[in-house]
Design a protein around this motif. Structure first.
Motif, mmCIF file in Angstrom:
data_model
loop_
_atom_site.group_PDB
_atom_site.id
_atom_site.type_symbol
_atom_site.label_atom_id
_atom_site.label_comp_id
_atom_site.label_asym_id
_atom_site.label_seq_id
_atom_site.Cartn_x
_atom_site.Cartn_y
_atom_site.Cartn_z
ATOM 1 N N ARG A 30 -4.563 -1.076 0.072
ATOM 2 C CA ARG A 30 -3.794 -1.782 0.565
ATOM 3 C C ARG A 30 -4.375 -2.578 1.853
ATOM 4 O O ARG A 30 -4.136 -2.693 2.923
ATOM 5 N N SER A 31 -5.443 -3.439 1.362
ATOM 6 C CA SER A 31 -6.322 -4.056 2.215
ATOM 7 C C SER A 31 -5.817 -5.522 2.423
ATOM 8 O O SER A 31 -6.544 -6.202 3.016
ATOM 9 N N GLY A 32 -4.782 -5.996 1.975
ATOM 10 C CA GLY A 32 -4.497 -7.313 2.244
ATOM 11 C C GLY A 32 -4.687 -8.279 1.148
ATOM 12 O O GLY A 32 -4.381 -9.232 1.258
ATOM 13 N N ARG A 33 -5.475 -7.673 0.234
ATOM 14 C CA ARG A 33 -5.831 -8.558 -0.802
ATOM 15 C C ARG A 33 -4.396 -8.918 -1.676
ATOM 16 O O ARG A 33 -4.065 -10.015 -2.428
ATOM 17 N N GLU A 34 -3.457 -7.972 -1.731
ATOM 18 C CA GLU A 34 -1.960 -8.183 -2.469
ATOM 19 C C GLU A 34 -1.164 -8.245 -1.303
ATOM 20 O O GLU A 34 -1.499 -8.446 -0.009
ATOM 21 N N LYS A 35 -0.032 -8.217 -1.506
ATOM 22 C CA LYS A 35 1.204 -8.531 -0.373
ATOM 23 C C LYS A 35 1.064 -7.381 0.390
ATOM 24 O O LYS A 35 1.520 -7.399 1.610
ATOM 25 N N GLU A 36 0.951 -5.935 0.095
ATOM 26 C CA GLU A 36 1.018 -4.942 0.886
ATOM 27 C C GLU A 36 -0.170 -4.571 1.815
ATOM 28 O O GLU A 36 -1.222 -4.900 1.277
ATOM 29 N N ARG A 37 0.175 -4.371 2.955
ATOM 30 C CA ARG A 37 -1.241 -3.993 3.836
ATOM 31 C C ARG A 37 -0.755 -2.636 4.658
ATOM 32 O O ARG A 37 0.539 -2.705 5.317
ATOM 33 N N TRP A 38 -1.765 -1.866 4.835
ATOM 34 C CA TRP A 38 -1.636 -0.635 5.442
ATOM 35 C C TRP A 38 -2.834 -0.440 6.342
ATOM 36 O O TRP A 38 -3.712 -1.150 6.103
ATOM 37 N N LEU A 39 -2.530 0.119 7.545
ATOM 38 C CA LEU A 39 -3.713 0.406 8.278
ATOM 39 C C LEU A 39 -3.648 1.945 9.094
ATOM 40 O O LEU A 39 -2.307 2.369 8.759
ATOM 41 N N VAL A 40 -4.554 2.715 9.487
ATOM 42 C CA VAL A 40 -4.375 4.109 9.989
ATOM 43 C C VAL A 40 -4.798 3.957 11.495
ATOM 44 O O VAL A 40 -5.816 3.072 12.147
ATOM 45 N N ILE A 41 -4.059 4.352 12.471
ATOM 46 C CA ILE A 41 -4.319 4.491 13.807
ATOM 47 C C ILE A 41 -3.972 6.060 14.088
ATOM 48 O O ILE A 41 -2.928 6.649 13.925
ATOM 49 N N ASP A 42 -5.004 6.833 14.691
ATOM 50 C CA ASP A 42 -4.916 8.272 14.886
ATOM 51 C C ASP A 42 -4.656 8.997 13.736
ATOM 52 O O ASP A 42 -3.472 9.929 13.963
ATOM 53 N N TYR A 46 0.338 3.291 8.694
ATOM 54 C CA TYR A 46 1.306 2.402 8.809
ATOM 55 C C TYR A 46 1.383 1.249 8.055
ATOM 56 O O TYR A 46 0.270 0.516 7.416
ATOM 57 N N ASN A 47 2.465 0.830 7.387
ATOM 58 C CA ASN A 47 2.750 -0.334 6.696
ATOM 59 C C ASN A 47 2.766 -1.586 7.627
ATOM 60 O O ASN A 47 4.094 -1.681 8.155
ATOM 61 N N ILE A 48 1.769 -2.388 7.675
ATOM 62 C CA ILE A 48 2.074 -3.673 8.537
ATOM 63 C C ILE A 48 2.382 -5.107 7.689
ATOM 64 O O ILE A 48 2.211 -5.896 8.316
ATOM 65 N N SER A 49 2.738 -4.719 6.482
ATOM 66 C CA SER A 49 2.915 -6.036 5.515
ATOM 67 C C SER A 49 3.652 -7.056 6.197
ATOM 68 O O SER A 49 3.472 -8.383 6.167
ATOM 69 N N ASP A 50 5.019 -6.805 6.595
ATOM 70 C CA ASP A 50 6.009 -7.575 7.090
ATOM 71 C C ASP A 50 5.608 -7.902 8.473
ATOM 72 O O ASP A 50 5.865 -9.150 9.131
ATOM 73 N N HIS A 64 -6.940 -8.221 9.612
ATOM 74 C CA HIS A 64 -8.444 -7.833 9.139
ATOM 75 C C HIS A 64 -8.529 -6.490 9.321
ATOM 76 O O HIS A 64 -9.574 -6.014 8.316
ATOM 77 N N TYR A 65 -7.771 -5.649 9.965
ATOM 78 C CA TYR A 65 -8.045 -4.149 9.861
ATOM 79 C C TYR A 65 -7.222 -3.470 8.811
ATOM 80 O O TYR A 65 -7.209 -2.175 8.638
ATOM 81 N N ALA A 66 -6.491 -4.277 7.831
ATOM 82 C CA ALA A 66 -5.540 -3.768 6.772
ATOM 83 C C ALA A 66 -6.586 -3.043 5.875
ATOM 84 O O ALA A 66 -7.772 -3.198 5.618
ATOM 85 N N GLY A 67 -6.101 -1.725 5.297
ATOM 86 C CA GLY A 67 -6.961 -0.795 4.604
ATOM 87 C C GLY A 67 -7.947 -0.054 5.464
ATOM 88 O O GLY A 67 -8.801 0.638 4.684
ATOM 89 N N GLN A 68 -8.010 -0.250 6.643
ATOM 90 C CA GLN A 68 -8.910 0.468 7.361
ATOM 91 C C GLN A 68 -8.274 1.579 8.517
ATOM 92 O O GLN A 68 -7.164 1.404 8.847
ATOM 93 N N ASP A 69 -9.420 2.243 9.134
ATOM 94 C CA ASP A 69 -8.954 2.853 10.365
ATOM 95 C C ASP A 69 -9.193 1.718 11.728
ATOM 96 O O ASP A 69 -10.059 1.071 12.013
ATOM 97 N N ALA A 70 -7.911 1.440 12.318
ATOM 98 C CA ALA A 70 -7.746 0.410 13.396
ATOM 99 C C ALA A 70 -7.660 1.121 14.717
ATOM 100 O O ALA A 70 -7.210 0.698 15.756
ATOM 101 N N THR A 71 -8.182 2.404 14.750
ATOM 102 C CA THR A 71 -7.819 3.224 16.027
ATOM 103 C C THR A 71 -8.582 2.445 17.347
ATOM 104 O O THR A 71 -7.922 2.077 18.318
#
Length: 112
Positions: A30-42, A46-50, A64-71
């Motif tokens: 879910r790195s943003g290449r498609e419509k859905e975007r997720w990221l990890v914090i601690d 989190y689903n940040i798509s919308d 930029h941090y979709a699909g990654q650890d954004a802590t």
């Protein structure tokens, strides 16, 4: 007079409290290449798509941090973390599975 019985939680309330677990591979997909975007914090996922379009810092920054650890960037850019975390609750979809490392495997274990 007997006290009122404590209500027993039904299936719906148990389902609301059940934590979903994800792997780094699932997050990376879910790195943003498609419509859905997720990221990890601690270790929370989190689903940040919308939300990315409404992010006060701009959609490019958070996407930029979709699909990654954004802590680390989260800590660096958000001064009032308590206020921000209040808004993050609606985006929370689960956690990293307990067997998953706290760092992204693709980052060469620099945080290990």
């Amino acid at each position: 007079m007997a006290p009122d019985p404590v209500p027993t939680p039904g299936p719906a309330s148990a389902q609301l409290r059940q934590t979903r677990y994800f792997t780094w591979e699932e997050v990376a997909q879910r790195s943003g290449r498609e419509k859905e975007r997720w990221l990890v914090i601690d270790r929370k996922v989190y689903n940040i798509s919308d939300f990315s379009r409404r992010h006060p810092g701009g959609s490019r920054v958070i996407s930029h941090y979709a699909g990654q650890d954004a802590t680390d960037p989260f800590v660096a850019f958000h001064i009032n973390k308590g206020l921000v975390r209040k808004y993050m609750n609606s985006l929370l979809i689960g956690e990293l599975a307990p067997e998953q490392p706290s760092f992204e495997p693709t980052k060469n274990g620099i945080f290990a």
